[in-house]
Design a protein around this motif. Structure first.
Motif, short mmCIF file in Angstrom:
data_model
loop_
_atom_site.label_atom_id
_atom_site.label_comp_id
_atom_site.label_asym_id
_atom_site.label_seq_id
_atom_site.Cartn_x
_atom_site.Cartn_y
_atom_site.Cartn_z
N ILE A 69 45.55 18.07 -12.19
CA ILE A 69 44.24 18.68 -12.00
C ILE A 69 43.22 17.56 -11.88
CG2 ILE A 69 42.48 20.14 -13.07
CD1 ILE A 69 44.70 21.76 -14.25
N GLU A 70 42.41 17.62 -10.84
CA GLU A 70 41.37 16.59 -10.73
C GLU A 70 40.07 17.15 -10.19
OE1 GLU A 70 42.05 13.40 -7.79
OE2 GLU A 70 43.82 14.59 -7.21
N VAL A 71 39.02 16.43 -10.57
CA VAL A 71 37.68 16.88 -10.26
C VAL A 71 37.03 15.84 -9.37
CG1 VAL A 71 35.43 16.86 -11.38
CG2 VAL A 71 37.26 18.29 -12.29
N ASP A 72 36.24 16.29 -8.40
CA ASP A 72 35.41 15.36 -7.64
C ASP A 72 33.96 15.81 -7.82
OD1 ASP A 72 33.87 14.09 -5.69
OD2 ASP A 72 35.63 13.78 -4.40
N GLU A 73 33.23 15.07 -8.65
CA GLU A 73 31.89 15.52 -8.99
C GLU A 73 30.96 15.51 -7.79
OE1 GLU A 73 29.86 14.32 -12.55
OE2 GLU A 73 31.82 13.85 -13.44
N GLN A 74 31.14 14.48 -6.94
CA GLN A 74 30.30 14.37 -5.75
C GLN A 74 30.44 15.61 -4.86
OE1 GLN A 74 30.02 10.73 -6.39
NE2 GLN A 74 27.92 11.52 -6.20
N THR A 77 34.30 19.60 -6.29
CA THR A 77 35.58 20.29 -6.11
C THR A 77 36.47 20.12 -7.33
OG1 THR A 77 36.60 18.36 -5.08
CG2 THR A 77 35.64 20.01 -3.59
N LEU A 78 37.33 21.10 -7.48
CA LEU A 78 38.35 21.08 -8.53
C LEU A 78 39.67 21.33 -7.81
CD1 LEU A 78 39.26 21.34 -11.54
CD2 LEU A 78 38.71 23.77 -11.35
N PHE A 133 38.30 32.72 -6.06
CA PHE A 133 36.99 33.05 -5.49
C PHE A 133 36.00 33.56 -6.53
CE2 PHE A 133 39.66 32.83 -1.74
CZ PHE A 133 38.86 32.10 -0.87
N ILE A 134 36.42 33.66 -7.76
CA ILE A 134 35.46 33.99 -8.82
C ILE A 134 34.47 32.83 -8.95
CG2 ILE A 134 35.13 34.47 -11.28
CD1 ILE A 134 37.99 35.50 -11.42
N VAL A 135 34.99 31.60 -8.86
CA VAL A 135 34.13 30.44 -9.11
C VAL A 135 33.90 29.58 -7.86
CG1 VAL A 135 34.78 30.30 -11.55
CG2 VAL A 135 36.12 29.04 -9.85
N ALA A 136 34.65 29.86 -6.79
CA ALA A 136 34.54 29.00 -5.60
C ALA A 136 33.97 29.78 -4.43
CB ALA A 136 35.91 28.45 -5.24
N ASP A 137 33.19 29.09 -3.58
CA ASP A 137 32.77 29.78 -2.36
C ASP A 137 33.59 29.32 -1.16
OD1 ASP A 137 31.58 27.32 -2.14
OD2 ASP A 137 29.55 28.09 -2.61
N ARG A 138 34.46 28.34 -1.39
CA ARG A 138 35.41 27.98 -0.35
C ARG A 138 36.68 27.45 -1.03
NH1 ARG A 138 35.45 23.48 3.30
NH2 ARG A 138 33.54 22.74 2.33
N VAL A 139 37.82 27.82 -0.50
CA VAL A 139 39.08 27.38 -1.09
C VAL A 139 39.96 26.79 0.01
CG1 VAL A 139 41.18 28.10 -2.30
CG2 VAL A 139 38.99 29.13 -2.91
N LEU A 178 39.19 23.96 -4.98
CA LEU A 178 38.11 24.94 -5.09
C LEU A 178 36.78 24.23 -4.89
CD1 LEU A 178 39.15 26.85 -8.34
CD2 LEU A 178 40.15 26.94 -6.08
N HIS A 179 36.01 24.70 -3.93
CA HIS A 179 34.65 24.20 -3.74
C HIS A 179 33.77 25.09 -4.60
CE1 HIS A 179 36.09 21.82 -0.25
NE2 HIS A 179 36.97 22.81 -0.21
N LEU A 180 33.33 24.54 -5.73
CA LEU A 180 32.71 25.39 -6.74
C LEU A 180 31.34 25.90 -6.33
CD1 LEU A 180 33.73 23.38 -9.92
CD2 LEU A 180 34.74 25.51 -9.07
N LYS A 181 31.05 27.11 -6.73
CA LYS A 181 29.73 27.70 -6.47
C LYS A 181 28.67 26.92 -7.24
CE LYS A 181 31.43 32.47 -6.14
NZ LYS A 181 31.53 33.75 -6.87
N GLU A 182 27.44 27.05 -6.80
CA GLU A 182 26.28 26.36 -7.42
C GLU A 182 26.31 26.38 -8.95
OE1 GLU A 182 23.93 24.33 -6.67
OE2 GLU A 182 24.51 24.49 -4.55
#
Ligand code: ADP
Length: 624
Positions: A69-74, A77-78, A133-139, A178-182
Motif C-alpha cells: 500500500i502506498e500513498v502519493d501526497e502530491q 492517490t492511494l 468510489f466511496i472515497v475516490a472520484d477516479r479509480v 484511488l484518486h481521492l476526493k477533496e
C-alpha cells in the motif's frame, strides 16, 4: 508503460445505478473500502497459490506473496497492489464494470428499500471493488494475469463508463489506484492507514506492507509490514481473544455484521485439521438460493483450495461460515477427487458434529443468543431433520415452536418442554400447520384442545409440513395434526366421541346432499366448541397453505379429501335448520367459512360475499 489505444465502454445500467449510490450515500464506516480491496488482493494471492500447485511457472520467479500500500501526497492517490493471480483483459471486462451476479441486484434492491441503505453491507453482495468510489472520484486498475504477457488498464470516474487500454509491461498481479476526493485526505495519512489495516485486516494471511516516507514526505524504499499476517485459525486458541475472532470474521464470511458465535479447534490424531467455524448473526441475502456464493472454505496446509458451499457443510447448515484447514489432504487434490474423499467425509461429519455441539450449548446455556440464531436460521436448520437422518434426534431437540401455551412472538417451546407437559394418557404430540400465527391462534381446530387444556404446537414455516410428514415421531410419541384425521384425545368420554356413521345423521346427510361432491363426508365434530364448522383432512393430505403453494409453483396436487365437521349446537346451525328455503346457501356458507378459517383460498370469493350478505339481509329483515 505505453498506452496504444483507449477503448471506452459503457457501464451496465445497474453498475451505473450502484456507483451512483456508492458515491452519494452517507457512510458511517467509509474506511471499509480498504478492507474490501485488501480482501480482493488476498483472494487473488490465494488463487495464485492454488493455481501454482499444478504450474509453478505462474510464480514467474517471484513466490513471495504480499500486498503493498502506498500513498502519493502530491497526486493525492492511494494504491493497493498485490502480486496475485491478476486478470486477463476479458476477466477485467467480466469482473469489473459488469454485474454478473444476482447478489448485486439483491443489494440494489435492499438499498432501494432502505433509502440510503447501510452501505457497510456492500461486501456481502460481491460489489466490494466498487466501494473504492466511496472515497475516490477516479479509480485506475492495472493488472496482468500470472503467466500472461499483456497487461490491462481499467479506468473510470464512476460515471457512465470506463476506459480500457493495453499495458505492455507491468508486473504480475493487480494494482488499484484511488484518486481521492477533496475531503478524503485522511486516507493519505500513514497513522490512519495503519489503524485501518490493524483494525480490519490484521489477520489477512499475507503481509500488508506500507511504504514509508522520509522527513520531507518523499517515498523511501522501506516497506513496513503492518499486520500480523498469520493465518488466525492456525494459531493456538489461548493466544487469541474475542476481538481477534471478530476482526477475522468479515474476511472469511463476506458479512459485515458481527458473528453470533464461533468454534475453533485443532484436531489431532488419525486426521489432522483445524477448524474455525462461525454462526452469522444475520441471514445472508442468498440463504434461500440453491447455489449460494459462500460457505466454509477448505484449505490444505494453509493453502486455499476451494469455497464451495456444499463441500464442507450439508445444505441445512449452509449458513455456517469459516475455514477448515487439513494437514492430510494432498495439496494438489482435484475437485473431482474431493467428491469422494474419505478424509474429507470424516472432516465433514466432524464439523457437523461440532456445529451441533455449539448449537446445543447455546440452546442450554445462552437462551437469548440461541433465540437470535433461531429467528434467522431456524427454518433452515429444520431441513436437517429430513436431510441428515443420522443427526435427526439431535436436531429435533434444537427445534423451537410456538404453542397454545405461550402467547408471545418468541419461539420458545421445545419438544422436550411439550412432552414434559403432556397430560396423563396423552400419547401424541399435537400440532397445527397454518400460514400465520394469527390464523393459528384463532383456528377452530384448537377449540377442543383449549377446552381440555391440551397443548398444541403451532407451526407456520412452509417447511414444517414436510418435517412433520417425514419425522412422524419423537421420543416414542407420534406427531398428530389437529386438522387431520380422526381425533383420539386422552380421556375422551364415550358420549363425546364423534358419531361414526355419518349417513345415519339426518342433518349431516342433508348438508352433504347440498354440497354434493365438494366434500367427502360431513360429520358431527368432536373438535369444535365455539365455531360452527371446520374442515378435516386425511392423515396424509397437505394443508391448504401447502396445497396453494404447490399450485402456484405449477405442481398441482390432487384435491384433498375433505371432511366437513359441524357443530350442531351452534346457534347458527340451529337457525340454519329452521330456514329450509335457504338451506343450501347455509350449507355452502358452512363450508366456505371453514376454508377461510384454515387459511385456505376460496375459489369464488365474490359468491361467498354475496351469499353472506343475502343471509344477513334475510336474518335482519324485521318482516321475517
Ligand atoms: P468479490 O470480491 O466479492 O467477488 P468485487 O467486486 O470486489 O467482488 O470483485 C469482483 C471480481 O473482480 C472478483 O471476484 C475477482 O474475480 C476480480 N478482482 C477484484 N480484485 C481483484 C484483484 N486484486 N486481483 C484479481 N482479481 C480481482
Amino acid at each position: 508503460m505505453s498506452e496504444p489505444k483507449k477503448q471506452h465502454h459503457a457501464f451496465e445500467a445497474e453498475v451505473d445505478q450502484l456507483l451512483h449510490l456508492v458515491a452519494h450515500s452517507l457512510y458511517s464506516h467509509k474506511e471499509i473500502f480498504l478492507r474490501e480491496l485488501i480482501s480482493n488482493a488476498a483472494d487473488a494471492l490465494d488463487r495464485l497459490r492454488f493455481e501454482a500447485l499444478s504450474d509453478d511457472g505462474l510464480y514467474e520467479g517471484d513466490s513471495e506473496l504480499g500486498i503493498r500500500i502506498e500513498v502519493d501526497e502530491q497526486d493525492r492517490t492511494l494504491t493497493i497492489s498485490d502480486n496475485g493471480i491478476g486478470m486477463s483483459r476479458s476477466e477485467v471486462t467480466s469482473n469489473i464494470g459488469t454485474i454478473a451476479r444476482s447478489g448485486t441486484r439483491a443489494f440494489l434492491k435492499s438499498l432501494g428499500e432502505e433509502k440510503q441503505g447501510e452501505v457497510s453491507q456492500i461486501g456481502q453482495f460481491g460489489v466490494g471493488f466498487y466501494s473504492a468510489f466511496i472515497v475516490a472520484d477516479r479509480v485506475t486498475l492495472v493488472t496482468r494475469r500470472a503467466g500472461g504477457k499483456q497487461g490491462t488498464c481499467w479506468e473510470s470516474d464512476g460515471r457512465g463508463g470506463y476506459d480500457l487500454s493495453r499495458v505492455n509491461s507491468t508486473s504480475r498481479g493487480t494494482s488499484v489506484t484511488l484518486h481521492l476526493k477533496e475531503d478524503e485526505s485522511e486516507f493519505l495519512e500513514d497513522y490512519r492507514l495503519r489503524e485501518i489495516i490493524k483494525r480490519y485486516s490484521d489477520h489477512t494471511p499475507f503481509p500488508i506492507r506500507l511504504r514509508s516516507h522520509d522527513d520531507k514526505g518523499r517515498p523511501t524504499d522501506d516497506w513496513d509490514t503492518v499486520n500480523q499476517a498469520k493465518a488466525l485459525w492456525a494459531r493456538p486458541k489461548k493466544e487469541l481473544n474475542d476481538e481477534d475472532y471478530q476482526e477475522f470474521y468479515p474476511h472469511v464470511a463476506h458479512d459485515p455484521n458481527p458473528p453470533l458465535a464461533w468454534i475453533h479447534h485443532r484436531v489431532e490424531g488419525r486426521n489432522e485439521y483445524s477448524l474455525l467455524l462461525y454462526l452469522p448473526s444475520k441471514a445472508p441475502f442468498d440463504l434461500a438460493d440453491p447455489n449460494p456464493q459462500h460457505g466454509v472454505k477448505l484449505y490444505v496446509q494453509r493453502v486455499f483450495i476451494l469455497d464451495e458451499p456444499d463441500k464442507l457443510m450439508p445444505r441445512y447448515l449452509r449458513f455456517v461460515r469459516g475455514i477448515v484447514d487439513s494437514n492430510d489432504l494432498p495439496l494438489n487434490i482435484s475437485r473431482e477427487l474431493l467428491q469422494n474423499n474419505r478424509t474429507l467425509d470424516t472432516i465433514r461429519s466432524a464439523c457437523v458434529r461440532r456445529v451441533l455441539d455449539l448449537l446445543e450449548d447455546l440452546s442450554t446455556n445462552q437462551e437469548e443468543t440461541y433465540g437470535k440464531f433461531w429467528a434467522e436460521f431456524g427454518h433452515v436448520l429444520k431441513e436437517g431433520t429430513i436431510e441428515d437422518i443420522g443427526n435427526q434426534a439431535r436436531i429435533l431437540k434444537l427445534l423451537r415452536f410456538h404453542s397454545t401455551q405461550d402467547d408471545g412472538d418468541a419461539l420458545k417451546v421445545t419438544l422436550d418442554d411439550y412432552i414434559g407437559r403432556m397430560q396423563d394418557g396423552q400419547e401424541k404430540i399435537y400440532y397445527l400447520t397454518i400460514d400465520s400465527l394469527a390464523a393459528a391462534r384463532r383456528s377452530p381446530h384448537l377449540e377442543v384442545f383449549r377446552q381440555r387444556g391440551i397443548e398444541v404446537l403451532l407451526m407456520t414455516d412452509p417447511v414444517d409440513e414436510w418435517v412433520m410428514d417425514w419425522v412422524r415421531e419423537y421420543e416414542g410419541k407420534s406427531f398428530q395434526s389437529v386438522a387431520k384425521g380422526e381425533l383420539d384425545l386422552p380421556g375422551a368420554d364415550a358420549e363425546e366421541e364423534p358419531e361414526e356413521e355419518t349417513d345415519e345423521d339426518p342433518l349431516c346427510a342433508q348438508i352433504q346432499e347440498a354440497l354434493g361432491d365438494e366434500v367427502e363426508a360431513v360429520r358431527r365434530s368432536s373438535r369444535l366448541t365455539d365455531s360452527p364448522s371446520c374442515l378435516v383432512r386425511g392423515e396424509h393430505d397437505f394443508s391448504p397453505a401447502m396445497w396453494e403453494l404447490m399450485r402456484r409453483q405449477g405442481q398441482p396436487l390432487p384435491k384433498p379429501k375433505l371432511v366437513l365437521e359441524i357443530n350442531p349446537d351452534h346457534a347458527l346451525l340451529q337457525r340454519m335448520q329452521a330456514d329450509e328455503a335457504r338451506f343450501s346457501e347455509w350449507a355452502r356458507w358452512l363450508l366456505d367459512q371453514a376454508v377461510l378459517a384454515d387459511g385456505g383460498v376460496l375459489e369464488d370469493p365474490g359468491g361467498f360475499v354475496s351469499r353472506i350478505n343475502a343471509l344477513l339481509a334475510a336474518s335482519s329483515d324485521p318482516r321475517r
